[in-house]
Design a protein around this motif. Sequence first.
Motif, PDB file in Angstrom:
ATOM      1  N   THR A  43       0.258  11.231  -2.267  1.00  0.00           N
ATOM      2  CA  THR A  43       0.854  10.510  -3.416  1.00  0.00           C
ATOM      3  C   THR A  43       0.546  11.147  -4.768  1.00  0.00           C
ATOM      4  O   THR A  43       1.181  10.818  -5.758  1.00  0.00           O
ATOM      5  CB  THR A  43       0.333   9.060  -3.490  1.00  0.00           C
ATOM      6  N   GLY A  44      -0.461  12.018  -4.834  1.00  0.00           N
ATOM      7  CA  GLY A  44      -0.919  12.573  -6.105  1.00  0.00           C
ATOM      8  C   GLY A  44      -2.027  11.758  -6.744  1.00  0.00           C
ATOM      9  O   GLY A  44      -2.641  12.198  -7.714  1.00  0.00           O
ATOM     10  N   TYR A  45      -2.293  10.558  -6.215  1.00  0.00           N
ATOM     11  CA  TYR A  45      -3.245   9.649  -6.870  1.00  0.00           C
ATOM     12  C   TYR A  45      -4.579  10.320  -7.156  1.00  0.00           C
ATOM     13  O   TYR A  45      -5.191  10.923  -6.283  1.00  0.00           O
ATOM     14  CB  TYR A  45      -3.484   8.400  -6.007  1.00  0.00           C
ATOM     15  N   ASN A  46      -5.023  10.173  -8.401  1.00  0.00           N
ATOM     16  CA  ASN A  46      -6.313  10.732  -8.789  1.00  0.00           C
ATOM     17  C   ASN A  46      -6.992   9.841  -9.808  1.00  0.00           C
ATOM     18  O   ASN A  46      -6.655   9.862 -10.991  1.00  0.00           O
ATOM     19  CB  ASN A  46      -6.146  12.143  -9.368  1.00  0.00           C
ATOM     20  N   ALA A  47      -7.932   9.049  -9.345  1.00  0.00           N
ATOM     21  CA  ALA A  47      -8.807   8.269 -10.224  1.00  0.00           C
ATOM     22  C   ALA A  47     -10.032   7.914  -9.398  1.00  0.00           C
ATOM     23  O   ALA A  47      -9.973   7.913  -8.161  1.00  0.00           O
ATOM     24  CB  ALA A  47      -8.111   7.003 -10.721  1.00  0.00           C
ATOM     25  N   TYR A  48     -11.126   7.636 -10.092  1.00  0.00           N
ATOM     26  CA  TYR A  48     -12.362   7.346  -9.367  1.00  0.00           C
ATOM     27  C   TYR A  48     -12.393   5.855  -9.043  1.00  0.00           C
ATOM     28  O   TYR A  48     -13.101   5.074  -9.693  1.00  0.00           O
ATOM     29  CB  TYR A  48     -13.577   7.750 -10.202  1.00  0.00           C
ATOM     30  N   SER A  49     -11.626   5.473  -8.041  1.00  0.00           N
ATOM     31  CA  SER A  49     -11.551   4.048  -7.689  1.00  0.00           C
ATOM     32  C   SER A  49     -11.743   3.827  -6.196  1.00  0.00           C
ATOM     33  O   SER A  49     -11.583   2.700  -5.719  1.00  0.00           O
ATOM     34  CB  SER A  49     -10.193   3.488  -8.117  1.00  0.00           C
ATOM     35  N   PHE A  50     -12.109   4.864  -5.465  1.00  0.00           N
ATOM     36  CA  PHE A  50     -12.171   4.763  -3.993  1.00  0.00           C
ATOM     37  C   PHE A  50     -13.377   3.969  -3.513  1.00  0.00           C
ATOM     38  O   PHE A  50     -13.503   3.721  -2.319  1.00  0.00           O
ATOM     39  CB  PHE A  50     -12.159   6.158  -3.359  1.00  0.00           C
ATOM     40  N   TYR A  51     -14.259   3.571  -4.428  1.00  0.00           N
ATOM     41  CA  TYR A  51     -15.394   2.734  -4.028  1.00  0.00           C
ATOM     42  C   TYR A  51     -14.971   1.281  -3.807  1.00  0.00           C
ATOM     43  O   TYR A  51     -15.773   0.462  -3.374  1.00  0.00           O
ATOM     44  CB  TYR A  51     -16.532   2.825  -5.063  1.00  0.00           C
ATOM     45  N   THR A  52     -13.722   0.976  -4.144  1.00  0.00           N
ATOM     46  CA  THR A  52     -13.159  -0.334  -3.771  1.00  0.00           C
ATOM     47  C   THR A  52     -12.002  -0.075  -2.802  1.00  0.00           C
ATOM     48  O   THR A  52     -11.477   1.035  -2.747  1.00  0.00           O
ATOM     49  CB  THR A  52     -12.652  -1.122  -4.997  1.00  0.00           C
ATOM     50  N   PRO A  53     -11.609  -1.082  -2.023  1.00  0.00           N
ATOM     51  CA  PRO A  53     -10.573  -0.846  -1.011  1.00  0.00           C
ATOM     52  C   PRO A  53      -9.263  -0.339  -1.619  1.00  0.00           C
ATOM     53  O   PRO A  53      -8.781  -0.897  -2.612  1.00  0.00           O
ATOM     54  CB  PRO A  53     -10.379  -2.238  -0.392  1.00  0.00           C
ATOM     55  N   GLN A  54      -8.722   0.724  -1.044  1.00  0.00           N
ATOM     56  CA  GLN A  54      -7.392   1.191  -1.426  1.00  0.00           C
ATOM     57  C   GLN A  54      -6.810   1.973  -0.258  1.00  0.00           C
ATOM     58  O   GLN A  54      -7.538   2.557   0.533  1.00  0.00           O
ATOM     59  CB  GLN A  54      -7.437   2.042  -2.707  1.00  0.00           C
ATOM     60  N   MET A  55      -5.514   1.956  -0.161  1.00  0.00           N
ATOM     61  CA  MET A  55      -4.842   2.608   0.960  1.00  0.00           C
ATOM     62  C   MET A  55      -3.452   3.053   0.557  1.00  0.00           C
ATOM     63  O   MET A  55      -2.826   2.438  -0.301  1.00  0.00           O
ATOM     64  CB  MET A  55      -4.681   1.621   2.128  1.00  0.00           C
ATOM     65  N   ALA A  56      -2.979   4.108   1.210  1.00  0.00           N
ATOM     66  CA  ALA A  56      -1.555   4.440   1.177  1.00  0.00           C
ATOM     67  C   ALA A  56      -0.994   4.009   2.527  1.00  0.00           C
ATOM     68  O   ALA A  56      -1.516   4.397   3.572  1.00  0.00           O
ATOM     69  CB  ALA A  56      -1.350   5.929   0.958  1.00  0.00           C
ATOM     70  N   ILE A  57       0.025   3.181   2.462  1.00  0.00           N
ATOM     71  CA  ILE A  57       0.634   2.675   3.690  1.00  0.00           C
ATOM     72  C   ILE A  57       1.911   3.469   3.934  1.00  0.00           C
ATOM     73  O   ILE A  57       2.876   3.365   3.165  1.00  0.00           O
ATOM     74  CB  ILE A  57       0.906   1.163   3.568  1.00  0.00           C
ATOM     75  N   VAL A  58       1.883   4.305   4.962  1.00  0.00           N
ATOM     76  CA  VAL A  58       3.029   5.158   5.284  1.00  0.00           C
ATOM     77  C   VAL A  58       3.742   4.533   6.481  1.00  0.00           C
ATOM     78  O   VAL A  58       3.148   4.382   7.548  1.00  0.00           O
ATOM     79  CB  VAL A  58       2.581   6.600   5.635  1.00  0.00           C
ATOM     80  N   ALA A  59       4.987   4.128   6.268  1.00  0.00           N
ATOM     81  CA  ALA A  59       5.772   3.517   7.357  1.00  0.00           C
ATOM     82  C   ALA A  59       6.947   4.424   7.677  1.00  0.00           C
ATOM     83  O   ALA A  59       7.606   4.941   6.759  1.00  0.00           O
ATOM     84  CB  ALA A  59       6.264   2.134   6.937  1.00  0.00           C
ATOM     85  N   LEU A  60       7.213   4.629   8.954  1.00  0.00           N
ATOM     86  CA  LEU A  60       8.341   5.480   9.338  1.00  0.00           C
ATOM     87  C   LEU A  60       9.636   4.980   8.689  1.00  0.00           C
ATOM     88  O   LEU A  60      10.489   5.774   8.318  1.00  0.00           O
ATOM     89  CB  LEU A  60       8.511   5.494  10.862  1.00  0.00           C
ATOM     90  N   LYS A  61       9.744   3.662   8.546  1.00  0.00           N
ATOM     91  CA  LYS A  61      11.007   3.084   8.048  1.00  0.00           C
ATOM     92  C   LYS A  61      11.064   2.934   6.529  1.00  0.00           C
ATOM     93  O   LYS A  61      12.015   2.367   6.009  1.00  0.00           O
ATOM     94  CB  LYS A  61      11.208   1.698   8.684  1.00  0.00           C
ATOM     95  N   HIS A  62      10.026   3.354   5.830  1.00  0.00           N
ATOM     96  CA  HIS A  62       9.996   3.200   4.371  1.00  0.00           C
ATOM     97  C   HIS A  62       9.838   4.596   3.764  1.00  0.00           C
ATOM     98  O   HIS A  62       8.908   5.314   4.134  1.00  0.00           O
ATOM     99  CB  HIS A  62       8.832   2.291   3.989  1.00  0.00           C
ATOM    100  N   ALA A  63      10.734   4.965   2.866  1.00  0.00           N
ATOM    101  CA  ALA A  63      10.765   6.364   2.392  1.00  0.00           C
ATOM    102  C   ALA A  63       9.426   6.792   1.783  1.00  0.00           C
ATOM    103  O   ALA A  63       8.775   7.720   2.281  1.00  0.00           O
ATOM    104  CB  ALA A  63      11.894   6.552   1.385  1.00  0.00           C
TER     105      ALA A  63
END
Lengths: 392, 392
Positions: A43-63
């Motif tokens: 996604t390009g995401y870049n910030a120091y926030s990974f110490y809290t829950p975060q996710m990229a949800i990749v779905a075959l049916k969602h572009a």
Amino acid sequence: MEKILNFERAEFDARVAAVKTEMAKRGIDIFLVSEPPNLNYLTGYNAYSFYTPQMAIVALKHAEPIFVTRFMDTTSAKITTYLADDNIRGIPDEYMNSTTLSAYDFMAGVVKELGGEKAKIGVEMGGYYYSARAHADLVRALPLANFVDADLLVNWIRLVKSQAELSFMRQAGCVADAMVERAVDIAEPGVRECDVAAAVYHQQISGTPEFGGSYDSSCLHLCVGERALAPHSAWTDKPLPASTIINFEVHGLRHRYQVNLSRTISIGKPSPAYQKFSEIAIEALNAGLESVRPGRTCSEVFGAFSQVLARHGIQKNERIGYPTGIGYPPSVAERTASLRKGDKTVLQPGMCFHMMTGLWLDDRSITITQPFAVTEGGHEDLTTTPRILFVK
Amino acid sequence: MEKILNFERAEFDARVAAVKTEMAKRGIDIFLVSEPPNLNYLTGYNAYSFYTPQMAIVALKHAEPIFVTRFMDTTSAKITTYLADDNIRGIPDEYMNSTTLSAYDFMAGVVKELGGEKAKIGVEMGGYYYSARAHADLVRALPLANFVDADLLVNWIRLVKSQAELSFMRQAGCVADAMVERAVDIAEPGVRECDVAAAVYHQQISGTPEFGGSYDSSCLHLCVGERALAPHSAWTDKPLPASTIINFEVHGLRHRYQVNLSRTISIGKPSPAYQKFSEIAIEALNAGLESVRPGRTCSEVFGAFSQVLARHGIQKNERIGYPTGIGYPPSVAERTASLRKGDKTVLQPGMCFHMMTGLWLDDRSITITQPFAVTEGGHEDLTTTPRILFVK
């Protein structure tokens, strides 16, 4: 708000497409990506926030991937990702460090929105940012889904770097060179270890006059004297003595791409035996590097290196290298291929490794290493620091 | 090999005893501790090796914890822990990043040696370094054991700092002050953001003339211009403009004890509206601080702060503080108490918080904060930087 994107949209699309192809092969409908380097890659995401829950949800049916992060960090997502605003979702703050609410219920809500209640869902079971509790909460929230381990799925795709990525790796290599130069320059008897470390950090972040650096995905390893027998010990406040050995590993960064490089400094003239030891280490390193070419396996490279050591009566069982690329704390290593005995990974152009040939024996140690990219014809050094024992 | 221990043996013993008391209360026989700050707290261990599996195994029936780490890092364990050599165990390198072997089988072996095959075993389910796979592997390796979540058991004990710990927190505060001073000093129009960051990192690691600093458990947050609306964005290579806002958060460290501190710099004269905004932020911060005393709850402190904001028509729902102490990447926050609405944690002398009263509104933001320790009579500031908007 002005976007900060370091790659063309087409490159991001190709990455997501490669991940979806592999998902389809494995029958995975929805992939919950939690590792920060993988989030950045997709996604390009870049910030120091990974110490809290975060996710990229990749779905075959969602572009596009749907990026889910703490609400206050959605601003960073809008700046650093190409995603449409609707594909950026903020988790309300009451989910953070709560004893009653789980951020993974929020994630499960997005999965349901995508029709994923009964889906085959991939998760990164061995990731740094997918805790036992995260998994338990998701399984509870999506009881009809079929969870499968898709750890390293993205990492294996990341192993081969694009031309655009390689150019950042070369820039990261320039920063690593500057860091070693700074360390060698400042290390003198009487200088506090922490002041040597400080100068190296300054260089890491300042970068070069042409481009700046970034924070480490690990820390500077600066191992002095007795502590040079340990690979990952911390520096102290003590002044450097008139005669000692310093093993250090620096990490040059550019747009989160990281190149690792180690050298040893002898403060004072080294003994003839230590000088000879350094020559053996360099001979083995060079033999390993010369053996690199597409089609060879990681195990064969290890063999070329260890053969030289064996001839000199030294045995090394630890792996002598790991791939690097996008790095976030706690580690840049991609957890895929290893340059070690038995690793059948076949080298391909674009793969980048740190050939980490440090030797830690009972009474002496040395860390002269080389980061490199595999090329069509063999390999390309990602740094230009000479492969020598520095003596001051 | 010379030991590096920052606390008396009696203090370590008291910590382990407190953990065992809590274990006994919960009926836990064996506790597999995985969080790096907790490992440091219980054993003294300090090396950058937490990116590979490592644990302190605390058994009610075994006096000392048993520290298990990658074989090459046992040297660091011998230097930085008080543990007897037999209580330091090295995991062979073939377990690292292996597709066939799990380091948690090795851990399970130690549990069996302690007679723990059918034990009630505590694990840190929500920890950063206890992955879904780690848990699955342990459950598979110890099928007769009864696993229970003991996440935060050590963290809650760590919340109240000893006198020795408080003295390191004060030193960390001195480093944080020096970092802010350095940032304010160097931030000028035309200076690259990365060069401001580099100077701050230099100070962080160099520390003070009396004592050195250490690497961050997070990263410097240096948020300029539009990116000041995001709390955790990264710096860029761009030169500072003639007029802008910089929100930044620094982390001073001493022997892994970390004190966080934020300030805002206005490059160029701020607008009267922004000046007024800063005064409100400081008034609320001061009201929050003045409300701190033993016996009060975290929620009451939040109330004192938010009341001031509300009077000026500003609503803030995010928590306004978190405890800090021993920090390792990716975060220093102890994941226990939060200064927020509804948190019933009762303040006690020795607790240390970062009152992080950053305000990120749609069109303006400010980060003027205060780390403090709870004292018998109220609170003690852990830094001396004035609570003002810096203007350059």
